[in-house]
Enzyme design. Structure first.
Site, PDB file in Angstrom:
ATOM      1  N   ALA A 177       0.846  -1.211   0.000  1.00  0.00           N
ATOM      2  CA  ALA A 177       0.000   0.000   0.000  1.00  0.00           C
ATOM      3  C   ALA A 177       0.869   1.245   0.000  1.00  0.00           C
ATOM      4  O   ALA A 177       0.684   2.166   0.797  1.00  0.00           O
ATOM      5  CB  ALA A 177      -0.937  -0.007   1.205  1.00  0.00           C
ATOM      6  N   GLY A 178       1.874   1.266  -0.897  1.00  0.00           N
ATOM      7  CA  GLY A 178       2.704   2.456  -1.077  1.00  0.00           C
ATOM      8  C   GLY A 178       2.153   3.288  -2.228  1.00  0.00           C
ATOM      9  O   GLY A 178       0.990   3.139  -2.620  1.00  0.00           O
ATOM     10  N   GLU A 199      -1.132  -5.303   2.646  1.00  0.00           N
ATOM     11  CA  GLU A 199      -0.015  -4.476   3.140  1.00  0.00           C
ATOM     12  C   GLU A 199       0.594  -5.111   4.384  1.00  0.00           C
ATOM     13  O   GLU A 199      -0.124  -5.516   5.293  1.00  0.00           O
ATOM     14  CB  GLU A 199      -0.505  -3.049   3.425  1.00  0.00           C
ATOM     15  CG  GLU A 199       0.438  -2.167   4.224  1.00  0.00           C
ATOM     16  CD  GLU A 199       1.825  -1.955   3.608  1.00  0.00           C
ATOM     17  OE1 GLU A 199       1.917  -1.663   2.411  1.00  0.00           O
ATOM     18  OE2 GLU A 199       2.823  -2.093   4.355  1.00  0.00           O
ATOM     19  N   VAL A 233       2.860 -11.222   2.618  1.00  0.00           N
ATOM     20  CA  VAL A 233       2.625 -12.139   1.503  1.00  0.00           C
ATOM     21  C   VAL A 233       3.718 -13.213   1.525  1.00  0.00           C
ATOM     22  O   VAL A 233       4.906 -12.908   1.636  1.00  0.00           O
ATOM     23  CB  VAL A 233       2.611 -11.363   0.167  1.00  0.00           C
ATOM     24  CG1 VAL A 233       2.652 -12.330  -1.018  1.00  0.00           C
ATOM     25  CG2 VAL A 233       1.373 -10.481   0.095  1.00  0.00           C
ATOM     26  N   ALA A 266       3.934  -4.190  -5.749  1.00  0.00           N
ATOM     27  CA  ALA A 266       4.355  -2.789  -5.557  1.00  0.00           C
ATOM     28  C   ALA A 266       5.001  -2.666  -4.186  1.00  0.00           C
ATOM     29  O   ALA A 266       4.520  -1.954  -3.301  1.00  0.00           O
ATOM     30  CB  ALA A 266       3.153  -1.860  -5.697  1.00  0.00           C
ATOM     31  N   THR A 267       6.101  -3.398  -4.021  1.00  0.00           N
ATOM     32  CA  THR A 267       6.758  -3.465  -2.710  1.00  0.00           C
ATOM     33  C   THR A 267       8.081  -2.709  -2.709  1.00  0.00           C
ATOM     34  O   THR A 267       8.987  -3.028  -1.955  1.00  0.00           O
ATOM     35  CB  THR A 267       6.998  -4.942  -2.327  1.00  0.00           C
ATOM     36  OG1 THR A 267       7.606  -5.610  -3.453  1.00  0.00           O
ATOM     37  CG2 THR A 267       5.708  -5.651  -1.999  1.00  0.00           C
ATOM     38  N   ARG A 269      11.242  -0.221  -4.929  1.00  0.00           N
ATOM     39  CA  ARG A 269      12.167  -0.294  -6.061  1.00  0.00           C
ATOM     40  C   ARG A 269      13.602  -0.321  -5.536  1.00  0.00           C
ATOM     41  O   ARG A 269      13.867   0.117  -4.416  1.00  0.00           O
ATOM     42  CB  ARG A 269      11.950   0.912  -6.998  1.00  0.00           C
ATOM     43  CG  ARG A 269      10.590   0.851  -7.678  1.00  0.00           C
ATOM     44  CD  ARG A 269      10.354   2.072  -8.570  1.00  0.00           C
ATOM     45  NE  ARG A 269      11.278   2.182  -9.670  1.00  0.00           N
ATOM     46  CZ  ARG A 269      11.167   1.522 -10.838  1.00  0.00           C
ATOM     47  NH1 ARG A 269      10.155   0.697 -11.044  1.00  0.00           N
ATOM     48  NH2 ARG A 269      12.059   1.703 -11.792  1.00  0.00           N
ATOM     49  N   HIS A 318      11.626  14.548  -9.321  1.00  0.00           N
ATOM     50  CA  HIS A 318      12.107  15.919  -9.102  1.00  0.00           C
ATOM     51  C   HIS A 318      13.358  15.952  -8.229  1.00  0.00           C
ATOM     52  O   HIS A 318      14.174  16.857  -8.344  1.00  0.00           O
ATOM     53  CB  HIS A 318      11.004  16.815  -8.523  1.00  0.00           C
ATOM     54  CG  HIS A 318      10.172  16.150  -7.472  1.00  0.00           C
ATOM     55  ND1 HIS A 318       9.175  15.259  -7.769  1.00  0.00           N
ATOM     56  CD2 HIS A 318      10.191  16.235  -6.132  1.00  0.00           C
ATOM     57  CE1 HIS A 318       8.612  14.835  -6.656  1.00  0.00           C
ATOM     58  NE2 HIS A 318       9.223  15.407  -5.638  1.00  0.00           N
ATOM     59  N   HIS A 441      -9.715  34.510  -4.083  1.00  0.00           N
ATOM     60  CA  HIS A 441     -10.944  33.796  -3.760  1.00  0.00           C
ATOM     61  C   HIS A 441     -11.772  33.633  -5.033  1.00  0.00           C
ATOM     62  O   HIS A 441     -11.873  34.577  -5.815  1.00  0.00           O
ATOM     63  CB  HIS A 441     -11.756  34.602  -2.741  1.00  0.00           C
ATOM     64  CG  HIS A 441     -13.084  33.981  -2.440  1.00  0.00           C
ATOM     65  ND1 HIS A 441     -13.198  32.866  -1.633  1.00  0.00           N
ATOM     66  CD2 HIS A 441     -14.333  34.288  -2.860  1.00  0.00           C
ATOM     67  CE1 HIS A 441     -14.483  32.539  -1.564  1.00  0.00           C
ATOM     68  NE2 HIS A 441     -15.187  33.381  -2.289  1.00  0.00           N
TER      69      HIS A 441
END
Ligand code: FAD
Ligand code: NAI
Length: 462
Positions: A177-178, A199, A233, A266-267, A269, A318, A441
């Protein structure tokens, strides 16, 4: 072979920016890139394609959930996945060609192929050996899996495979859950997949402000994402078309499984240095695989520099770009500087998350006395008008000096709003400086001002 002042290896945001700045500073520059297109992970398989899919799927969400409320009635759009993928590919191509144009404009030679460094001052690409007074390594990172999980980029995919699935999966299991898991999980949820995120920790987006984490997870749950937290996992068994994910709950060691059409790993890089020959040259590498550098991005070998994902620090485009510019200036004999205390982080979900500087948790740990000014987007007229009143701005300032120490935003346009605070922090501004600045505004940015007011005598619309 040609003689260069600088050869940059890798044309991601770190490498291509370094090359452009070197050329602008009058250095004869080449950049080696092994992909068919410039721009690295970010432009080809990272920031840009993921933002295109986030944008398209967000438009669908708006059509399905908000159009009718505004009197825009009729059938909501159906998804033409092939067309969405070609839209994404066109966005990518437009950007990568843009870098090619900039290389030509700045007279940078693009040496196509894989580089290695056979000796200090030499860069080998194929059979050619080029001379370079300075070498900047900007080879980036690659997805890292976990034990028991083999990525095949078809059924068990990294973000790269997830950006070009042949069809929208019915059931998607996301491991981690990144940032990647939640951005791409959101894309597929909006496109109709059942999404379950598994996660390891008890909270999402590790390292973020805890209140943002809780609010973010609550909103994502409301959007239909399922979470299994505190789950390690163990393995993924995959066939050509399906997968089974086995996980163990950390609290009681109980094991369970989940079926999926696609599993997104998605654990995290890891730095990529394969084939460069750095070890033989004596370039020091950390136990985590990062190239070690000094404060001026020079490695342990004189004349070899490293920047971006391949060195320490947040793996962000960036941050790589800033290092690229600063390193080029150092190579050209000027003073290059990156303020690592003011690097914003943004998650491009809806709502967006943006953060800079210290979190409350960090300040408590460091024993810094601080005040927190918080303002909910429910009090912001513009946010309410566009159904985006969920979320808040939290500004943290030193209790004594009022100096801005950090800012954490969950809400509309957060990724743009945060830069007002980045500038404030660079100038050493106080919360009062932000509070006394007139904000137009109705804009989302008024919520930032209100948070600053809340650090003092109080917000007006709270
Ligand atoms: P990279 O962009 O990885 O570029 C390195 C380049 O070097 C590659 O093109 C590679 O082919 C080349 N290369 C490697 N070895 C050699 C060699 N030996 N010879 C020749 N070429 C070589 N960051 C953000 O800030 N915002 C985002 O929204 C964002 N979204 C992302 C989404 C996804 C799905 C992913 C995976 C990442 C995302 N990132 C984002 C992270 C961002 O992509 C990286 O931080 C950034 O690309 C790092 O830049 P870099 O120049 O260090 O390396
Ligand atoms: P991440 O580090 O953000 O998240 C990985 C998650 O996986 C963590 O929550 C971690 O606890 C979890 N995890 C690790 N092992 C696990 C296991 N065995 N079982 C279950 N969960 C496990 O990494 P992610 O999302 O892969 O992103 C990689 C990098 O790409 C990040 O460093 C980020 O900076 C960059 N990125 C930035 C984006 C942006 O700026 N918007 C977008 C996408 C990526």
């Amino acid at each position: 072979m040609a003689q260069y002042d600088v050869i940059v290896i890798g044309a991601g945001p770190g490498g291509y920016v370094a090359a452009i700045r070197c050329a602008q500073l009058g250095l004869k520059t080449a950049c080696v890139e092994s992909r068919d297109t410039l721009g690295g992970t970010c432009l080809n398989v990272g920031c840009i394609p993921s933002k295109a899919l986030l944008h398209a799927s967000h438009q669908l969400h708006e059509a399905e959930h908000n159009f009718a409320k505004m009197g825009l009635k009729g059938k909501s759009p159906s998804v033409d996945w092939k067309q969405m993928l070609s839209y994404k590919d066109e966005v990518v191509a437009g950007n990568t060609k843009g870098i090619e144009f900039l290389f030509k404009k700045n007279k940078i030679d693009w040496i196509k192929g894989r580089a290695s460094i056979p000796a200090t001052g030499k860069v080998q690409v194929g059979d050619d050996i080029h001379d370079a007074k300075n070498i900047i390594v900007a080879t980036g990172s690659e997805a890292s899996s976990i034990p028991g999980v083999k990525i095949d980029e078809k059924v068990v995919v990294s973000s790269t495979g997830a950006l070009e699935l042949p069809k929208i999966p019915k059931k998607l299991v996301v491991i981690g859950a990144g940032v990647i898991g939640l951005e791409l999980g959101s894309v597929y949820k909006r496109l109709g997949s059942e999404v379950t995120v598994v996660e390891f920790l008890d909270q999402i987006t590790p390292g973020m402000d805890a209140e943002v984490q809780r609010t973010f997870q609550r909103i994502l749950k409301k959007q239909g994402l399922d979470f299994i937290m505190g789950a390690a996992v163990q393995k993924v068994d995959a066939t050509k078309t399906k997968a089974k994910v086995t996980y163990k709950l950390r609290k009681d060691d109980s094991e369970a499984t989940l079926d999926a059409d696609v599993v997104l790993v998605a654990t995290g890089r890891k730095p990529y240095t394969d084939g460069l020959g750095l070890e033989a040259l004596g370039v020091e590498i950390s136990p985590r695989g990062q190239i070690k550098t000094d404060d001026h991005w020079q490695t342990s070998v004189k004349g070899i520099y490293a920047i971006g994902d391949v060195i320490d620090g947040p793996m962000l485009a960036h941050k790589a770009e800033d290092e690229g510019m600063a390193c080029a200036e150092v190579v050209a004999g000027k003073a290059g500087h990156v303020n690592y205390g003011v690097i914003p982080g943004v998650i491009y979900t809806a709502p967006e998350i943006a953060t800079v500087g210290k979190t409350e948790e960090q300040l408590k740990q460091e024993g810094v006395a601080y005040k927190a000014g918080k303002f909910s987007f429910m009090g912001n007229a513009r946010a309410k008008a566009v159904f985006q009143g969920e979320g808040f701005v939290k500004l943290l300032a030193d209790a004594e000096t009022d100096r801005v120490l950090g800012c954490h935003i969950i809400g509309p346009g957060a990724g743009d709003l945060i830069h007002e605070i980045c500038v404030a922090m660079e100038f050493g501004a106080s919360a009062e400086d932000v509070a006394l600045t007139c904000h137009a505004h109705p804009t989302f940015s008024e919520a930032v001002r209100e948070a600053a007011l809340a650090c003092g005598d109080g917000a007006i619309h709270a």
